[in-house]
Design an enzyme around this catalytic site. Structure first.
Site, mmCIF file in Angstrom:
data_model
loop_
_atom_site.group_PDB
_atom_site.id
_atom_site.type_symbol
_atom_site.label_atom_id
_atom_site.label_comp_id
_atom_site.label_asym_id
_atom_site.label_seq_id
_atom_site.Cartn_x
_atom_site.Cartn_y
_atom_site.Cartn_z
ATOM 1 N N ARG A 1 1.050 -1.018 0.039
ATOM 2 C CA ARG A 1 -0.082 0.021 0.055
ATOM 3 C C ARG A 1 0.696 1.236 -0.185
ATOM 4 N NH1 ARG A 1 -5.161 -1.732 1.917
ATOM 5 N NH2 ARG A 1 -5.195 -3.904 2.397
ATOM 6 N N HIS B 1 -5.959 -10.842 8.174
ATOM 7 C CA HIS B 1 -5.919 -10.522 6.627
ATOM 8 C C HIS B 1 -5.606 -12.055 5.918
ATOM 9 C CE1 HIS B 1 -5.375 -5.842 7.219
ATOM 10 N NE2 HIS B 1 -6.846 -6.372 7.415
ATOM 11 N N SER C 1 2.847 -0.838 12.153
ATOM 12 C CA SER C 1 1.789 -0.661 11.348
ATOM 13 C C SER C 1 1.363 0.905 11.767
ATOM 14 C CB SER C 1 0.490 -1.376 12.161
ATOM 15 O OG SER C 1 -0.604 -0.982 11.637
#
Ligand code: ZN
Length: 255
Positions: free
Chosen positions: A38, A125, A199
């Protein structure tokens, strides 16, 4: 507080905690050579995520063909990756009875590879090293499916029933696995120390986990190179690389 002081403080929190939970994101995987998909210049800058949704995958043969073409190119990167000192430090905290569990946004199986038992890893995920038939539930190793792709079977179907084979990763537009989310929420609320590592806490609903922990009274620590939206509510923020900070903390936790 300098990095040394922060490391000492986090080590002390681990020693005192009864139910410490670690929450890991892409920053832990990048140090094993897995790019943050991302991030700027990442894969979703070059490919349109809207073409790789769960709906497209389920909806048409062409959607699956497009997905697997990309997967054939990206999976070898995940397969070649090895755990880094951050993964090893987390597994070592478990061996020293200093870890309730690790909740992860990563799909690369590297916590398992570092020796953390499967029941201690909650994958929000999914996992890119495994696949499953959506019709009959048959399980496949991704390695096996990758072999089919390499043999130019460009839309793999279930060997048992012909159904759609899907990787165990959560695709765009797909709900997170309900059992894992419920378990992660339960562990977050029960924790007394919740440590976010690598994160940016930008992907919801995964990023709600530290919020649940904090609301339930846990001490919240964030170890990340960049600022996160939760820094202001954290009890301790460490700006550093996961593979540097965690081994130093582990070292100070001692035997
Ligand atoms: Zn099947």
């Amino acid at each position: 507080m300098g990095l040394g002081g922060s490391v000492a403080r986090l080590a002390e929190l681990f020693v005192r905690a009864r139910r410490p939970v670690v929450f890991t994101g892409a920053g832990v995987s990048t140090e094993s050579g897995i790019p943050d998909f991302r991030s700027p210049g990442g894969i979703w800058d070059r490919f349109d995520p809207n073409e790789f949704t769960y709906q497209n995958f389920i909806g048409s043969l062409e959607g699956r063909r497009r997905y697997w073409r990309l997967g054939r190119a990206t999976y070898p990167v995940i397969r070649a990756a090895r755990p880094n000192p951050a993964h090893h430090a987390i597994a070592e905290l478990h061996r020293r009875a200093r870890l309730d569990c690790c909740i992860t946004q990563n799909i690369d199986n590297l916590h398992h590879a570092a020796g953390l038992p499967a029941e201690k890893v909650i994958e929000l995920h999914g996992n890119a090293t495994r696949a499953r038939c959506l019709a009959c539930g048959a399980a496949y190793a991704r390695d096996e499916v990758h072999g089919w792709l390499e043999a130019d079977d460009d839309v793999p179907a279930c060997r048992a029933c012909g159904g759609i084979v899907k990787p165990l990763t959560v695709l765009f537009g797909e709900a997170m696995p309900a059992r894992e989310v419920a378990e992660a929420e339960r562990r977050a609320r029960a924790s007394d120390l919740f440590v976010v590592v690598g994160s940016s806490l930008a992907v919801y609903p995964a990023a709600y986990m530290p919020v649940h922990a904090k609301h339930a009274g846990a001490t919240l620590v964030i170890v990340n190179l960049a600022p996160t939206p939760l820094d202001a509510s954290a009890d301790l923020v460490i700006r550093g690389r996961a593979a540097e900070v965690l081994p130093a903390v582990r070292e100070q936790v001692g035997a």
